[in-house]
Design an enzyme around this catalytic site. Structure first.
Site, PDB file in Angstrom:
ATOM      1  N   HIS A 136      38.936  34.512  38.037  1.00 22.28           N
ATOM      2  CA  HIS A 136      37.827  34.383  38.639  1.00 22.28           C
ATOM      3  C   HIS A 136      36.575  33.877  37.765  1.00 22.28           C
ATOM      4  O   HIS A 136      37.036  33.964  36.474  1.00 22.28           O
ATOM      5  CB  HIS A 136      37.495  35.873  39.328  1.00 22.28           C
ATOM      6  CG  HIS A 136      38.099  36.348  40.650  1.00 22.28           C
ATOM      7  ND1 HIS A 136      39.295  36.831  40.451  1.00 22.28           N
ATOM      8  CD2 HIS A 136      37.718  36.100  41.730  1.00 22.28           C
ATOM      9  CE1 HIS A 136      39.599  36.814  41.515  1.00 22.28           C
ATOM     10  NE2 HIS A 136      38.758  36.555  42.672  1.00 22.28           N
ATOM     11  N   LYS A 140      32.400  38.225  37.141  1.00 24.64           N
ATOM     12  CA  LYS A 140      33.255  39.126  38.076  1.00 24.64           C
ATOM     13  C   LYS A 140      33.629  40.129  36.846  1.00 24.64           C
ATOM     14  O   LYS A 140      34.402  39.849  35.913  1.00 24.64           O
ATOM     15  CB  LYS A 140      34.567  38.662  38.639  1.00 24.64           C
ATOM     16  CG  LYS A 140      35.092  39.683  39.440  1.00 24.64           C
ATOM     17  CD  LYS A 140      36.273  39.104  40.263  1.00 24.64           C
ATOM     18  CE  LYS A 140      36.993  40.143  41.082  1.00 24.64           C
ATOM     19  NZ  LYS A 140      35.956  41.052  41.925  1.00 24.64           N
TER      20      LYS A 140
END
Length: 238
Positions: A136, A140
């Site tokens: 990601h 995040k």
């Protein structure tokens, strides 16, 4: 349909665009600086509230929305360990409604179904070891992703030789999940079954957050006419 938005970050703004494009009305937008609007008539008029906020805020947002008589669709993760039983009780015994998913992407829903079916097949072939990897964007902070955990649980339900998932493990009884954070990656989830002879790999690679936002709006459309604790498996019958 009248929709309220709880959380107005990148996902909230994208959900707003897609909801409007599908002919829905945004009647209330609640963010960190206007929490009092949970008590507004505008919020109470919503058929469904779509919630994408921080894990520590999610459960409190559910309670406020339910108090206003509004159903909730949520993609927030991290609240289940502490509040999962309370949410389940509210939805099964107290008439509240929550549609929750760790990932609203239609592609992930399909990928999840394939993942479970593949695990069921691979249960017959112990020479294959399985591991997962999720990638990601650098913003995040939590890991592994909620989607990775959901996918791991789908494997554990169908693969008897794995007892639980874990990060940074070499224990053959545990399903290893690795995480990578780089750039602005929307989300890549990979499951690998490796043996001495060959490797079988399935991957879902999101081009953008648009698929997540569309799925959330589709979930809201479904939730408007349904009640209780709802999930992607209720909406899609694979």
């Amino acid at each position: 349909m009248k929709i309220a938005l709880i959380g107005y970050g990148k996902m909230g703004k994208m959900i707003e665009q897609i909801a409007l494009s599908r002919g829905h009305e945004i009647v209330s937008i609640i963010d960190i600086d206007n929490q009092q609007d949970f008590d507004s008539e505008a919020f109470k008029s919503a058929d469904v509230a779509i919630e994408f906020t921080a894990p520590q805020a999610a459960y409190g947002n559910y309670l406020k929305a339910w108090k206003a008589g509004v159903k909730v669709v949520s993609g927030s993760t991290g609240w289940m360990k502490e509040h999962g039983d309370d949410v389940k009780r509210a939805c099964t015994e107290e008439g509240k409604t929550l549609f929750w998913a760790s990932n609203f992407s239609i592609g992930i829903a399909i990928f999840s179904a394939v993942n479970k079916y593949l695990a069921k097949i691979m249960n017959q072939f112990p020479q294959y070891d399985v591991e997962m990897e999720e990638t990601h964007h650098v913003h995040k902070l939590d890991h592994p992703s909620g989607t990775a955990i959901t996918l791991a649980e789908g494997i554990l339900e169908n693969l008897e030789r794995k007892e639980a998932w874990a990060e940074d493990t070499t224990d053959p009884k545990l399903l290893r999940i690795d995480h990578i954070r780089r750039g602005e990656v929307a989300g890549i989830h990979t499951v690998r079954y490796d043996s001495e002879a060959d490797i079988i790999t399935i991957t879902h690679d999101a081009h953008s957050r648009k698929g997540f936002a569309l799925g959330a709006v589709l979930a809201a459309e479904y939730t408007k006419d349904h009640q209780g604790l709802l999930t992607i498996s209720n909406m899609f019958n694979f």
